[in-house]
Enzyme design. Structure first.
Site, PDB file in Angstrom:
ATOM      1  CB  ALA A 139      -0.919  -0.009   1.226  1.00  0.00           C
ATOM      2  CG  PHE A 142      -1.703   2.622  -4.081  1.00  0.00           C
ATOM      3  CD1 PHE A 142      -2.340   3.497  -3.221  1.00  0.00           C
ATOM      4  CD2 PHE A 142      -2.259   2.399  -5.327  1.00  0.00           C
ATOM      5  CE1 PHE A 142      -3.518   4.145  -3.599  1.00  0.00           C
ATOM      6  CE2 PHE A 142      -3.434   3.043  -5.722  1.00  0.00           C
ATOM      7  CZ  PHE A 142      -4.065   3.917  -4.850  1.00  0.00           C
ATOM      8  CE1 TYR A 143      -1.950   4.503   1.033  1.00  0.00           C
ATOM      9  CE2 TYR A 143      -2.964   6.084  -0.458  1.00  0.00           C
ATOM     10  CZ  TYR A 143      -3.077   5.122   0.518  1.00  0.00           C
ATOM     11  OH  TYR A 143      -4.327   4.760   0.972  1.00  0.00           O
ATOM     12  CD  GLU A 144       7.505   4.794  -1.530  1.00  0.00           C
ATOM     13  OE1 GLU A 144       8.481   5.278  -0.941  1.00  0.00           O
ATOM     14  OE2 GLU A 144       7.437   3.596  -1.916  1.00  0.00           O
ATOM     15  CG  PHE A 146      -1.024   8.312  -6.545  1.00  0.00           C
ATOM     16  CD1 PHE A 146      -1.074   6.938  -6.430  1.00  0.00           C
ATOM     17  CD2 PHE A 146      -1.897   8.932  -7.436  1.00  0.00           C
ATOM     18  CE1 PHE A 146      -1.962   6.181  -7.187  1.00  0.00           C
ATOM     19  CE2 PHE A 146      -2.796   8.183  -8.198  1.00  0.00           C
ATOM     20  CZ  PHE A 146      -2.825   6.805  -8.073  1.00  0.00           C
TER      21      PHE A 146
END
Lengths: 170, 85
Positions: A139, A142-144, A146
């Protein structure tokens, strides 16, 4: 599909299943109280018209609250860079998509929705950071993707500036 | 109203009771006040993020980063447009 404020009378939290028990249990057991006590705002993704009998299934959800960020003690020069300290932030503690709707980009869409709400909040009550809690390393990656940056103190908590989001989401 | 039952050691109960008496409140009132105080502190602590000194440089980098958002946001925005609200 549409995003609504979680309402336990209209939204069926029990059948929600993301594959992660922590996320599922929080929605079933704590979302109602947390929202009632104004600790978090829970937004749920639903579709279809309200049924006359029964509740709408939840396709995904995220939870937002306000937070403040401090870093040790500040030098005088640091304070000049921070007109307001501690730094106010919008915190997204949870984001999950139901099993039946995974792999279709809904997680990414919900992130945009959450970020948009964070930007709006920052325009109303001032906040400088959007902070997200990742469940695990996957997860966090996933944020990285963005542009969120992992905190050295806690690699499962990631940060991005709200001005940067505001400029990019216009 | 609802009832909460607790199982605790005798000596701990005695300590609470003594303190409640000294404060001039009932045992129930004392326990409820103590729990309410802890609830407040825990709720505050959950949303107060304290970073270490070592994170200082990183923290300012994030605050002052004005670089364009990665491309992932553009595609995600298109997906988000399918969602009302």
């Amino acid at each position: 599909m549409r995003l609504e404020h979680f309402d336990h009378r209209r939204h069926a939290s029990k059948p929600f299943s993301s594959g992660n028990e922590v996320m599922d249990q929080w929605l079933r057991r704590f979302a109602k109280r947390s929202q009632r006590d104004s600790l978090t705002r829970v937004f749920v993704l639903v579709e279809g018209a309200d049924a006359k009998v029964g509740k709408l299934p939840i396709l995904g959800y995220f939870a937002l609250s306000m937070a403040s960020v401090e870093v040790g003690s500040l030098a005088v020069t640091d304070r000049e860079r921070l007109p307001r300290y501690p730094v106010p932030a919008v915190l997204m503690t949870r984001l999950a998509v139901d099993n039946t709707r995974q792999g279709k980009g809904l997680g990414r869409a919900l992130l945009v929705k959450a970020a948009t709400k964070a930007v709006l909040a920052s325009e109303m009550v001032a906040a400088r950071l959007f902070v997200v809690d990742a469940l695990d390393d996957g997860a966090a990656r996933f944020y990285e993707n963005f542009g969120f940056a992992r905190c050295p103190d806690d690699p499962l908590r990631l940060y991005i500036g709200l001005q940067r989001l505001s400029d990019g989401l216009k | 109203m609802t009832r909460l039952q607790l199982r605790i050691r005798d000596e701990f109960r005695n300590r609470i009771e003594d303190q409640a008496t000294r404060t001039g409140v009932t045992l129930s009132d004392y326990v409820v006040a103590a729990v309410a105080e802890k609830l407040e502190r825990d709720a505050e602590a959950a949303n107060r993020i304290q970073l270490s000194e070592e994170s200082r440089a990183w923290f300012f980098e994030v605050l002052e980063d004005t670089s364009p958002l990665p491309d992932a946001w553009a595609e995600a925005k298109n997906l988000a447009e399918e969602i009302e609200g």
